[in-house]
Write a protein that holds these residues in place. Sequence first.
Motif, PDB file in Angstrom:
ATOM      1  N   THR A 246       1.325   4.343  -3.163  1.00  0.00           N
ATOM      2  CA  THR A 246       1.123   5.788  -2.996  1.00  0.00           C
ATOM      3  C   THR A 246       2.364   6.606  -3.313  1.00  0.00           C
ATOM      4  O   THR A 246       2.267   7.816  -3.555  1.00  0.00           O
ATOM      5  CB  THR A 246       0.716   6.116  -1.548  1.00  0.00           C
ATOM      6  OG1 THR A 246       1.800   5.799  -0.662  1.00  0.00           O
ATOM      7  CG2 THR A 246      -0.532   5.338  -1.151  1.00  0.00           C
TER       8      THR A 246
ATOM      9  N   GLY B 212       0.815  -1.209   0.000  1.00  0.00           N
ATOM     10  CA  GLY B 212       0.000   0.000   0.000  1.00  0.00           C
ATOM     11  C   GLY B 212       0.847   1.256   0.000  1.00  0.00           C
ATOM     12  O   GLY B 212       0.554   2.236  -0.708  1.00  0.00           O
TER      13      GLY B 212
ATOM     14  N   ALA C  99      -3.654   2.230   0.597  1.00  0.00           N
ATOM     15  CA  ALA C  99      -3.275   3.334  -0.284  1.00  0.00           C
ATOM     16  C   ALA C  99      -4.352   4.415  -0.318  1.00  0.00           C
ATOM     17  O   ALA C  99      -4.048   5.617  -0.327  1.00  0.00           O
ATOM     18  CB  ALA C  99      -3.011   2.796  -1.694  1.00  0.00           C
TER      19      ALA C  99
END
Length: 473
Positions: free
Chosen positions: A295, A291, A422
Motif C-alpha cells: 500500500t 500488505g 492491502a
Amino acid sequence: MVLSNKNPHLVLLSSPAHPTPTIELGKRLVTCQSVKVTVFVSCFVKAAAAVSKTIGSIPKTELFDVIQLPPADISGLVEPGHTGLTAVVSGVRVTKPAFLSAISALETPPTALIVHVYAIECLKIADELKIPKYVYTCSHAWYLALILYTPVLDEEVGGEYADKKEPFLLPGCTPVRPEDLPDPMIVQTKKDYLEFLQIGLDFPKVDGILVNTWEELQPKTLAALRDYQLLGSIVKAPIFPIGPIATEGTAGLKSELFYWLDKQPSGSVLYISFGSMGGLSVEQMTELSWGLELTQQRFIWVVRPPMAKTGSGSAPKFGHNADDMSSYVPEGFISRTRDRGVVVPHWAPQVQILSHPSCGGFFTHCGWNSAIECIINGLPMIAWPLYAEQRMNATLLTEELGIAVRSQTIPSKGVVGREEVATMVRKIFVDEEGRKIRGRVKELKLGADKAWSHGGSSYEALHEMVKHCQKSR
C-alpha cells in the motif's frame, strides 16, 4: 460522619482485568457530579507493580481516592497459564474479604456500591451494608444484552452454542452469530461459561446498570433493554448509558515518535496495535508486513514477539519477552519502510497517537475501549478481533455502525493474506468506501461530544444515576 444528599460517597470496585475503565468512571463522577468517589482496584500478583505505578500517578483529592487491594494469588485456583473469565472472577473472590474490610473501615460511609461486571458477586457486600448496588459494564449495550439473556439461552438451546448454524435471537436486538460469540460461551462445559452464566443470573439483583455506550450510538438495543416485553422483563433495574468513557491521555507528551508524527500530513498515518495481549504468528506478521509495503501507506506499528511460527493467524498472548524485531518481520522490512513507517517494540502511547492530527486510522483488535478511543477521535478502523467479546465488537463496528472494515478470514482461525491486508488499508485511506466510513465516524464523534456536553444524554444519565442511588438508599 454521614454525607449529605448533595455530596454522596460512591465506592467503585474494579475487576483484576479491567482497572482502568473503573478508575475513569470514578473520575467522571467527580468531575461531572461533584460526588465523593473511592475506587478500589483489585489486581493479580503478576500485575501488582504495574497497577501500583498507575495508581501512584493519579492525583488524589478530597473527593477522589484510588486504593489498591492486596494482590490476588490465584495459583491454587486455576490451571497455570489460564487467563479467561475464571481467572478474573477467582481474583475477585480472593480479594473479596480484603475489600469488605476496607470498605467497612472507610471514614465516610458509602452511599452506594458500583462494581465492574466481572466483580458482580461482590454486590452481596452492599446488601450487608444496606446500600444500593450497581453494575458497570464497560462494554456496549449489545454485549450487555447477551449477558442478560444467556440464562434463557442456557435453558432453550440444546448442545454447544458454537455448533449451531443459525444466529441466536436476542429480543429486540441484533441476533448474535455463533462465530461472534464471546470466548466464555464457546465451550459450555468449561468453567468460564459457568462463570459467565452466573453473571447473567446475578443481574436481576442489581438496583441499576451503567453501560459504556450512549443513547445516540445504540438506540435500538437500549430500547430493548428497557422494554418489559423484550429484555426489560429479565432485569427491571434502570439502564444508565454513560459513555463514552475512555482512558485519558497525557498532554504535551513528546518523543522521537511524536516529532515524526508532527511531520506527517494530516490524517495520513495508520496506527497498528493489537492490545496488550494480542499476538500474531510469524506467518501472519509476514503477511501484514508485505500488505503494508504493497500500500505504501504511512504507519506506526506496535510490534510484539510472535506467538508461534505457524498456525492460526492471531490469538491472545501473555507475558511478552524482549526480542530483536528484525528477526520476526521480513528481512529488510524495517529499512525499506523507514521513510514512511515506524516500528515500535511492545508498547506505544495509544491515546496520544490516536488524537494526533496526523493519525488517520486504526488497525485494531477491537477492544471496546480502543473502539471508543477511535470514535471520539473520528477515526475509521480495520477490525481484527482476537478474543473475549471482540468478535461481537467487530460486527457492531462494521455492520451496524459502519465505521470499520474487516477481513473475510477470521484472524483467530486463519492467516489473512497480504493482498487482503492491502485491500483493507486502501478501503479506509483511498477508496470511496473509506470516504463514507470517515463521514460516518465523524458523525458519531459529534454525537459522542454532544452526549457529554452539559445537558447531553450521558451527562444527564450519570446525573440520574446519582439521584437514583440517593433515593434508593
